[in-house]
Design a protein around this motif. Structure first.
Motif: not given
Length: 435
Positions: A44-58
Motif C-alpha cells: 500500500a498504497p501503490k498496489f491498492n487497486p490491484y489488491m482490492t480487485s483480487v479480493i473483490e474477485a475472491w
C-alpha cells in the motif's frame, strides 16, 4: 465430520475437478461465514487497486469468506506478528520472506500446509522456489508468491573512468575491480552490508563461494577451507579500504544512496529499482546498465522470494490456503508482475510475462532500460535459486556470522578466529535447540 476434514475435502475436490489453473476452484468453502485476516508487506498504497480487485474477485466467488487486508512496513512485520502470536490475535495469512518464515516456524508458530494442499499444487510453481518454501523440520511452511532476481546495476561512467570495459560476474574478480575503481576514480566498486539484521547478500555470497553453512544436524559446517577463504575475502576487502567504511554500520539503503549519488560503481538490486533511479537520479540512470549478477564459479544466481504463510493459531487455515492459492494463481501473478516489475513464482505466469517482454517495443529510453533489466532477470531465473532457504534459526546464524566478521574487518580478531568464534557460538545455540 470435523471442520478440518471438510475443508480438506473442498481443496482436494477442487484439484480433482481440474479448476486450479485460474482460481483454484470456484466452489465456495463449506464453512460458516468468517473473515480472513491478510497481512502484506509494503504494497500500500501503490498496489491498492490491484489488491482490492483480487479480493473483490475472491469475495464474488466466496461471499461467506470476506478478506480484511492490512499492509505493514517491512521493519515492523516480525515484531508485530510475534506480538500478535503471543496475544493469540495472529492473522490467518501473512506475507513473509523465507528467513522470517523460518524464524517463526522455529518457534512453532506456522502451520504445515502439506495436509491442506490439493494434489499437484507444487506443479504450479517453479520447483526451486517451491522447495525454498519448505522447512526440513516444519514441512511446507509457505506458498511462493513473487520473486526478485538480483542484477548488477553498473555505472558506465565510473567504469570508463577506471579504464574498465566490463563489470565482474564472479566474486573472485571483485577485489581487482574494486581496487581499480578506488585507485582511479576515488569511489567504490561494491557495497555489501555486514549489519546483522539487514540484507543476507553477504551470507548468500558465501554460499556462492562454495561454503556449506550448516550440516544435516544443524551444526556449523562453514569452518572449512572454503569458509575460511570467504571470511578472509570480505575481511581483506574492508581492511584494504575497498569497501565503504559504512558497511559495518549501515544497511542496503546506504548502498542505494551511494549509487544514486554517483559514488558506487555496482549496485546489486532488482529490475524494479531502475524506476527509482530514473526518478531520483536521472543523470545516474542515463549511464546505468543492467548486467548479470555476481555469482560463484558455478554461475548460480540468487533469487529473493516472498511467500505467504499461515500462522498456527489461525482458525481458518483451510480458507487461508485456498485464498493463498487464488492470490498466486497464474492470472493474478502475471498481472502483479506487470504492475510491480517483479517476477512470478507461477510457471504459467512466468511464461506469459516472458512472452510479453519479448514482444514489447518501448517508446522511450527509460522504459527500454527497464524492459532490458526484466528480460535479463527472467533469463537469470533459469540458473537461480534461493541460496539461503527457510532454515530454522537462519536469522540467528546471519547475526552470529556478521558480528564475528565485523570484528575481523575492524582488526579486533583475525578472519580465521572469526570463523572459529562464529562456529562455537552457533553450535552452542544449536545444541540447546537441537540436542
Amino acid at each position: 465430520m470435523t471442520e478440518f476434514k471438510r475443508r480438506r475435502l473442498v481443496l482436494v475436490g477442487l484439484a480433482v475437478a481440474g479448476l486450479a489453473t485460474i482460481g483454484w476452484g470456484c466452489r465456495r468453502p463449506a464453512a460458516p461465514e468468517s473473515t480472513l485476516q491478510l497481512w502484506t508487506l509494503e504494497l500500500a498504497p501503490k498496489f491498492n487497486p490491484y489488491m482490492t480487485s483480487v479480493i473483490e474477485a475472491w469475495e464474488t466467488r466466496y461471499p461467506d469468506v470476506p478478506v480484511r487486508w492490512t499492509d505493514l512496513l517491512w521493519g515492523t512485520v516480525e515484531r508485530k506478528l510475534l506480538a500478535a502470536v503471543f496475544a493469540r490475535t495472529a492473522p490467518d495469512l501473512v506475507n513473509l520472506n523465507p528467513p522470517f518464515a523460518a524464524n517463526l516456524a522455529s518457534k512453532g508458530g506456522l502451520t504445515d500446509l502439506t495436509p491442506l494442499l490439493p494434489d499437484g499444487a507444487s506443479e504450479r510453481y517453479l520447483p526451486s522456489v517451491w522447495d525454498a518454501a519448505r522447512d526440513p523440520k516444519g514441512g511446507q511452511i509457505a506458498i511462493p508468491w513473487y520473486l526478485t532476481v538480483r542484477l548488477s546495476l553498473v555505472n558506465r561512467d565510473l567504469l570508463r573512468g577506471a579504464g574498465l570495459e566490463q563489470a565482474p560476474q564472479r566474486w573472485e574478480d571483485v577485489p581487482a575491480f574494486a581496487r581499480q575503481i578506488r585507485e582511479r576514480t576515488g569511489h567504490y566498486g561494491v557495497f555489501v552490508t555486514v549489519v546483522p539484521d539487514d540484507s543476507a547478500e553477504l551470507l548468500e555470497s558465501m554460499v556462492q563461494m562454495g561454503v556449506t553453512l550448516l550440516d544435516d544436524r544443524q551444526r556449523a559446517a562453514f569452518n572449512t577451507p572454503a569458509g575460511r577463504k570467504a571470511f578472509a575475502f570480505w575481511t581483506n576487502l574492508y581492511r584494504e579500504g575497498l569497501l565503504p567504511r559504512e558497511v559495518v554500520s549501515q544497511g542496503q539503503r546506504r548502498a542505494v544512496e551511494l549509487f544514486q549519488s554517483g559514488e558506487l560503481a555496482l549496485l546489486a538490486s532488482g529490475a524494479k529499482f531502475l524506476g527509482n533511479i530514473q526518478t531520483n537520479a536521472p543523470g545516474v540512470a542515463a549511464v546505468t546498465e543492467p548486467r548479470p549478477p555476481l555469482t560463484g564459479t558455478d554461475g548460480v544466481a540468487n533469487v529473493a522470494l516472498m511467500t505467504l504463510v499461515v500462522p498456527r493459531q489461525s482458525d481458518n487455515a483451510a480458507d487461508a490456503v485456498l485464498f493463498a492459492l487464488f492470490l498466486t494463481n497464474g492470472e493474478n501473478q502475471a498481472r502483479f508482475a506487470r504492475e510491480a516489475l517483479v517476477l512470478p513464482s507461477s510457471t504459467q505466469a512466468l511464461a506469459a510475462v516472458r512472452a510479453e517482454l519479448e514482444a514489447e517495443r518501448p517508446s522511450d529510453p527509460g522504459a527500454a532500460q527497464i524492459r532490458e533489466a526484466r528480460l535479463l532477470s527472467a533469463e537469470t531465473l533459469e540458473r537461480a535459486r534461493v541460496l539461503v532457504p527457510a532454515t530454522q534459526g537462519v536469522k540467528r546464524l546471519q547475526s552470529i556470522i556478521y558480528t564475528q566478521l565485523q570484528r575481523a574487518m575492524l582488526g579486533q580478531i583475525s578472519s580465521d578466529q572469526a570463523v572459529r568464534e562464529a562456529e562455537e557460538q552457533w553450535n552452542r545455540y544449536a545444541r540447546s535447540r537441537w540436542p
